[in-house]
Design a protein around this motif. Structure first.
Motif, PDB file in Angstrom:
ATOM      1  N   VAL A  43       5.000  -2.941  -3.729  1.00 27.18           N
ATOM      2  CA  VAL A  43       5.431  -1.844  -4.606  1.00 27.18           C
ATOM      3  C   VAL A  43       6.461  -2.364  -5.612  1.00 27.18           C
ATOM      4  CG1 VAL A  43       6.725   0.331  -4.698  1.00 27.18           C
ATOM      5  CG2 VAL A  43       4.899   0.037  -3.023  1.00 27.18           C
ATOM      6  N   GLY A  44       7.398  -3.165  -5.162  1.00 29.11           N
ATOM      7  CA  GLY A  44       8.389  -3.746  -6.059  1.00 29.11           C
ATOM      8  C   GLY A  44       7.738  -4.556  -7.165  1.00 29.11           C
ATOM      9  N   TYR A  45       6.728  -5.339  -6.797  1.00 31.49           N
ATOM     10  CA  TYR A  45       6.016  -6.132  -7.796  1.00 31.49           C
ATOM     11  C   TYR A  45       5.261  -5.246  -8.778  1.00 31.49           C
ATOM     12  CZ  TYR A  45       2.488  -8.978  -9.998  1.00 31.49           C
ATOM     13  OH  TYR A  45       1.681  -9.564 -10.932  1.00 31.49           O
ATOM     14  N   ILE A  46       4.570  -4.244  -8.267  1.00 25.86           N
ATOM     15  CA  ILE A  46       3.795  -3.357  -9.146  1.00 25.86           C
ATOM     16  C   ILE A  46       4.718  -2.624 -10.120  1.00 25.86           C
ATOM     17  CG2 ILE A  46       2.391  -1.257  -9.213  1.00 25.86           C
ATOM     18  CD1 ILE A  46       1.116  -2.234  -6.559  1.00 25.86           C
ATOM     19  N   THR A  52       8.682 -12.499  -8.266  1.00 31.10           N
ATOM     20  CA  THR A  52       9.520 -12.980  -7.161  1.00 31.10           C
ATOM     21  C   THR A  52       9.559 -11.991  -5.993  1.00 31.10           C
ATOM     22  OG1 THR A  52      11.561 -12.131  -8.172  1.00 31.10           O
ATOM     23  CG2 THR A  52      10.935 -14.421  -8.662  1.00 31.10           C
ATOM     24  N   TYR A  53       9.003 -10.819  -6.178  1.00 31.89           N
ATOM     25  CA  TYR A  53       8.866  -9.895  -5.043  1.00 31.89           C
ATOM     26  C   TYR A  53       7.827 -10.415  -4.049  1.00 31.89           C
ATOM     27  CZ  TYR A  53      11.622  -6.019  -6.875  1.00 31.89           C
ATOM     28  OH  TYR A  53      12.647  -5.224  -7.306  1.00 31.89           O
ATOM     29  N   ILE A  54       6.980 -11.329  -4.487  1.00 32.07           N
ATOM     30  CA  ILE A  54       5.892 -11.837  -3.663  1.00 32.07           C
ATOM     31  C   ILE A  54       6.203 -13.274  -3.264  1.00 32.07           C
ATOM     32  CG2 ILE A  54       3.394 -12.271  -3.561  1.00 32.07           C
ATOM     33  CD1 ILE A  54       4.201  -9.274  -3.948  1.00 32.07           C
ATOM     34  N   GLU A  68      -4.461  -8.021 -12.837  1.00 31.15           N
ATOM     35  CA  GLU A  68      -3.612  -7.069 -13.563  1.00 31.15           C
ATOM     36  C   GLU A  68      -3.014  -6.069 -12.573  1.00 31.15           C
ATOM     37  OE1 GLU A  68      -2.895  -7.118 -16.829  1.00 31.15           O
ATOM     38  OE2 GLU A  68      -4.123  -8.924 -17.065  1.00 31.15           O
ATOM     39  N   ARG A  69      -1.777  -5.679 -12.825  1.00 29.94           N
ATOM     40  CA  ARG A  69      -1.117  -4.716 -11.937  1.00 29.94           C
ATOM     41  C   ARG A  69      -1.837  -3.383 -11.921  1.00 29.94           C
ATOM     42  NH1 ARG A  69       4.628  -4.032 -13.642  1.00 29.94           N
ATOM     43  NH2 ARG A  69       3.839  -4.681 -15.658  1.00 29.94           N
ATOM     44  N   ASP A  70      -2.388  -2.947 -13.043  1.00 27.90           N
ATOM     45  CA  ASP A  70      -3.100  -1.675 -13.039  1.00 27.90           C
ATOM     46  C   ASP A  70      -4.378  -1.767 -12.206  1.00 27.90           C
ATOM     47  OD1 ASP A  70      -4.200  -3.343 -15.018  1.00 27.90           O
ATOM     48  OD2 ASP A  70      -4.867  -1.655 -16.232  1.00 27.90           O
ATOM     49  N   ASP A  71      -4.983  -2.946 -12.115  1.00 30.07           N
ATOM     50  CA  ASP A  71      -6.142  -3.122 -11.237  1.00 30.07           C
ATOM     51  C   ASP A  71      -5.737  -3.027  -9.769  1.00 30.07           C
ATOM     52  OD1 ASP A  71      -7.826  -3.439 -13.414  1.00 30.07           O
ATOM     53  OD2 ASP A  71      -7.731  -5.637 -13.361  1.00 30.07           O
ATOM     54  N   ILE A  72      -4.536  -3.496  -9.456  1.00 31.39           N
ATOM     55  CA  ILE A  72      -4.025  -3.389  -8.083  1.00 31.39           C
ATOM     56  C   ILE A  72      -3.821  -1.924  -7.732  1.00 31.39           C
ATOM     57  CG2 ILE A  72      -2.085  -3.912  -6.554  1.00 31.39           C
ATOM     58  CD1 ILE A  72      -1.707  -6.515  -8.202  1.00 31.39           C
ATOM     59  N   VAL A  73      -3.185  -1.179  -8.630  1.00 32.79           N
ATOM     60  CA  VAL A  73      -2.958   0.251  -8.391  1.00 32.79           C
ATOM     61  C   VAL A  73      -4.294   0.970  -8.222  1.00 32.79           C
ATOM     62  CG1 VAL A  73      -2.060   2.403  -9.378  1.00 32.79           C
ATOM     63  CG2 VAL A  73      -0.729   0.290  -9.554  1.00 32.79           C
ATOM     64  N   GLU A  74      -5.247   0.661  -9.085  1.00 36.89           N
ATOM     65  CA  GLU A  74      -6.568   1.295  -8.996  1.00 36.89           C
ATOM     66  C   GLU A  74      -7.240   0.995  -7.659  1.00 36.89           C
ATOM     67  OE1 GLU A  74     -10.885   1.235 -11.266  1.00 36.89           O
ATOM     68  OE2 GLU A  74      -9.161   0.325 -12.248  1.00 36.89           O
ATOM     69  N   GLU A  75      -7.164  -0.236  -7.212  1.00 33.30           N
ATOM     70  CA  GLU A  75      -7.763  -0.617  -5.927  1.00 33.30           C
ATOM     71  C   GLU A  75      -7.103   0.122  -4.771  1.00 33.30           C
ATOM     72  OE1 GLU A  75     -10.316  -2.257  -3.268  1.00 33.30           O
ATOM     73  OE2 GLU A  75     -10.440  -2.565  -5.422  1.00 33.30           O
ATOM     74  N   LEU A  76      -5.781   0.193  -4.784  1.00 31.52           N
ATOM     75  CA  LEU A  76      -5.058   0.873  -3.710  1.00 31.52           C
ATOM     76  C   LEU A  76      -5.348   2.363  -3.689  1.00 31.52           C
ATOM     77  CD1 LEU A  76      -1.636  -0.975  -4.036  1.00 31.52           C
ATOM     78  CD2 LEU A  76      -3.340  -1.261  -2.224  1.00 31.52           C
TER      79      LEU A  76
END
Length: 90
Positions: A43-46, A52-54, A68-76
């Motif tokens: 969540v911190g990274y997104i 560095t959160y990872i 892409e971060r928006d792809d991560i949000v979409e997947e989740l």
């Protein structure tokens, strides 16, 4: 000799397709193995975009930066809705 009057076209090798689900799996497991709370760190990274959160353990940081971060949000969100996770709370 090449014809210098025409534009040359170059096709680079494409790397293997990166699947967000696989990246999240690697990142989650690496974070857990290192003793971090994977959910909070992801969540911190997104939210911030700060890699560095990872952890860099097992290449997790470099992997997550390839999507892409928006792809991560979409997947989740897709996984959450698909599993109707809100029904577990009732």
């Amino acid at each position: 000799m090449a014809d210098l009057g025409n534009t040359q076209y170059f096709r680079g090798k494409q790397g293997p397709e990166i699947h967000v689900r696989q990246v999240l799996d690697v990142v989650y497991n690496a974070m857990a193995e290192k003793g971090y709370d994977p959910v909070n760190q992801i969540v911190g990274y997104i939210m911030s975009g700060d890699p560095t959160y990872i952890t860099s353990y097992k290449g997790a940081r470099s992997m997550i930066m390839k999507v892409e971060r928006d792809d991560i949000v979409e997947e989740l969100l897709t996984a959450y809705i698909r599993n109707k996770s809100w029904e577990d709370k009732e």
